[in-house]
Design a protein around this motif. Structure first.
Motif, PDB file in Angstrom:
ATOM      1  N   THR A   1      51.129  48.263  30.987  1.00  0.00           N
ATOM      2  CA  THR A   1      49.725  48.239  30.346  1.00  0.00           C
ATOM      3  C   THR A   1      48.985  46.922  30.758  1.00  0.00           C
ATOM      4  N   ILE A   2      47.862  46.916  31.240  1.00  0.00           N
ATOM      5  CA  ILE A   2      47.214  45.844  31.989  1.00  0.00           C
ATOM      6  C   ILE A   2      45.782  46.001  31.054  1.00  0.00           C
ATOM      7  N   LEU A   3      44.986  44.810  30.865  1.00  0.00           N
ATOM      8  CA  LEU A   3      43.865  44.830  30.267  1.00  0.00           C
ATOM      9  C   LEU A   3      43.257  43.522  31.014  1.00  0.00           C
ATOM     10  N   GLN A   4      42.096  43.518  31.546  1.00  0.00           N
ATOM     11  CA  GLN A   4      41.494  42.540  32.678  1.00  0.00           C
ATOM     12  C   GLN A   4      40.013  42.953  32.852  1.00  0.00           C
ATOM     13  N   PRO A   5      39.406  41.926  33.087  1.00  0.00           N
ATOM     14  CA  PRO A   5      38.104  41.980  33.624  1.00  0.00           C
ATOM     15  C   PRO A   5      37.829  42.849  34.804  1.00  0.00           C
ATOM     16  N   LEU A   6      36.778  43.648  35.035  1.00  0.00           N
ATOM     17  CA  LEU A   6      36.730  44.498  35.996  1.00  0.00           C
ATOM     18  C   LEU A   6      36.522  43.587  37.507  1.00  0.00           C
ATOM     19  N   ASP A   7      36.018  42.733  37.356  1.00  0.00           N
ATOM     20  CA  ASP A   7      35.832  41.892  38.638  1.00  0.00           C
ATOM     21  C   ASP A   7      36.886  41.458  39.330  1.00  0.00           C
ATOM     22  N   ARG A   8      38.140  41.412  38.629  1.00  0.00           N
ATOM     23  CA  ARG A   8      39.244  40.980  39.200  1.00  0.00           C
ATOM     24  C   ARG A   8      39.847  42.348  39.832  1.00  0.00           C
TER      25      ARG A   8
END
Length: 389
Positions: free
Chosen positions: A297-304
């Protein structure tokens, strides 16, 4: 690699096939011929395909008779291990059984797939990895207003997907979707056939030992798991997860969502909203016998950047995953001379799917040129030259 050939037979029996009413033939012979041609496109040089082709007309007539009289029974499967991208157990049905899978899909596939959401990808005509990547890229641009607004993504993966599919749930889903009794019974026969009843091992033991036990079909109870490697399994898996797609789109009202097999991505400007959706998805999945793999499961800002179906999507560019590029270069450099063109052109095709791939294709072209083959000016394909290794 010399394969190990071992035959294993279990004592359980296959489900009975449907029998046709004498007044109504469920399919004409031409449909079976078409299923045969569809099946042989990628399997023509296999031993079972060549054996079937030796007496093609007789074998097709016999197969049709078995199907119409209800005496058809699936045959022996072949079990082997593939090691790339990671070790996994693959089950290949007999060629004649694959024809039946195509016959079934050709009859019911298009109608069922027409009910899927447009964000359901994989094993659907026109919805491969490129479709999935470009659709997600389009949704990212929409959600972030062309990368001008902060936005987050959550990437999820289902745990041990194919071996954890609950056949009892899937049987109910198939029965609800297939209204014609004969085709419904055939679909259920294909579903309930257990390849572990009669199979031949084609890989050495040490390769099977590389597959984790919880990912092996042979370690599951009879009501769990679909064999990786058959058209029917791919099609059934999409039917199985359509309920997840409908839940996310219509119950959660998630506007920006894409699924490719058991990997799926949700987008929103609020990470709190994504976490709330995750909790609701976790509550929903047990109803179909599935669960999220928390380690993926990954939760990150799109710009990464979003890594999805072999593509990495970043602001204004979509590139091929670095690991895939390295693999393409290494395999092309190591390919046997007689396989070089085919290997190189397959990777040129893969790299060409990315919106920004010029540098990667130039590296691949340099290897091809050093090995004496030609490359077109657009760096999209290799061709033979007069002098080569």
């Amino acid at each position: 690699m010399m394969a190990t050939r071992t035959t294993t037979t279990r004592t359980t029996s296959s489900a009975s096939g449907p029998s046709a009413d004498s007044t109504a033939v469920p399919f004409p012979f031409q449909d079976l011929v078409q299923a045969y041609y569809d099946c042989r496109r990628s399997k023509r040089n296999s031993a079972s395909a060549l054996a079937f082709e030796e007496n093609l007309e007789r074998n097709l007539i016999q197969l049709q008779e078995e199907l119409l009289t209800g005496t058809y029974r699936p045959g022996r499967s072949i079990c082997f291990v593939v090691t790339r991208p990671k070790p996994r157990e693959v089950w290949a049905a007999e060629f004649r059984d694959r024809i039946v899978h195509h016959l079934l899909y050709n009859r019911i596939g298009a109608g069922i797939e027409a009910t899927f959401i447009a964000d359901s990808c994989a094993c659907i005509p026109g919805r491969g990895t490129l479709y999935a990547a470009t659709r997600l890229e389009s949704k990212i641009r929409s959600a972030s207003q062309n990368w001008s607004q902060p936005c987050w993504y959550m990437k999820l993966d289902l745990a041990n997907f194919f071996v954890a599919i609950n056949k009892q749930v899937l049987a109910s889903q198939l029965a609800a979707r297939i209204t014609e009794p004969w085709w419904q019974e055939l679909a259920l026969q294909v579903l309930w056939h257990d390849p572990r009843e009669n199979y031949e091992v084609r890989s050495p033991r040490h390769l099977f030992n590389r597959v984790p036990q919880h990912k092996r079909l042979t370690a599951q109870p009879a009501h769990l798991g679909l064999p990786i490697g058959n058209l029917s399994s791919q099609f059934f898996a999409n039917i199985y997860l359509d309920s997840l797609d409908q839940f996310v789109k219509h119950r959660l009202r998630c506007k920006h969502y894409v699924r490719y097999v058991d990997d799926f991505v949700l987008l929103h400007e609020s990470p709190q909203q994504l976490n709330a959706w995750l909790a609701q998805i976790n509550d929903f999945l047990p109803s179909i016998g599935a669960r999220i793999n928390p380690k993926k499961t990954i939760l990150q800002p799109l710009d990464r950047g979003v890594d999805f179906v072999g593509h990495v999507i970043r602001p204004w560019r979509r590139t091929t995953r670095k690991r895939s590029v390295a693999q393409a270069l290494n395999r092309t450099a190591a390919a046997a001379p007689e396989d070089l063109m085919e290997t190189a052109n397959s990777y040129f095709g893969l790299l060409r799917q990315a919106s920004h791939s010029e540098k990667d294709r130039a590296k691949l072209a340099a290897i091809v040129l050093r090995r004496g083959r030609g490359v077109d000016g657009q760096l999209t394909k290799s061709y033979r030259t007069r002098h080569h290794d």
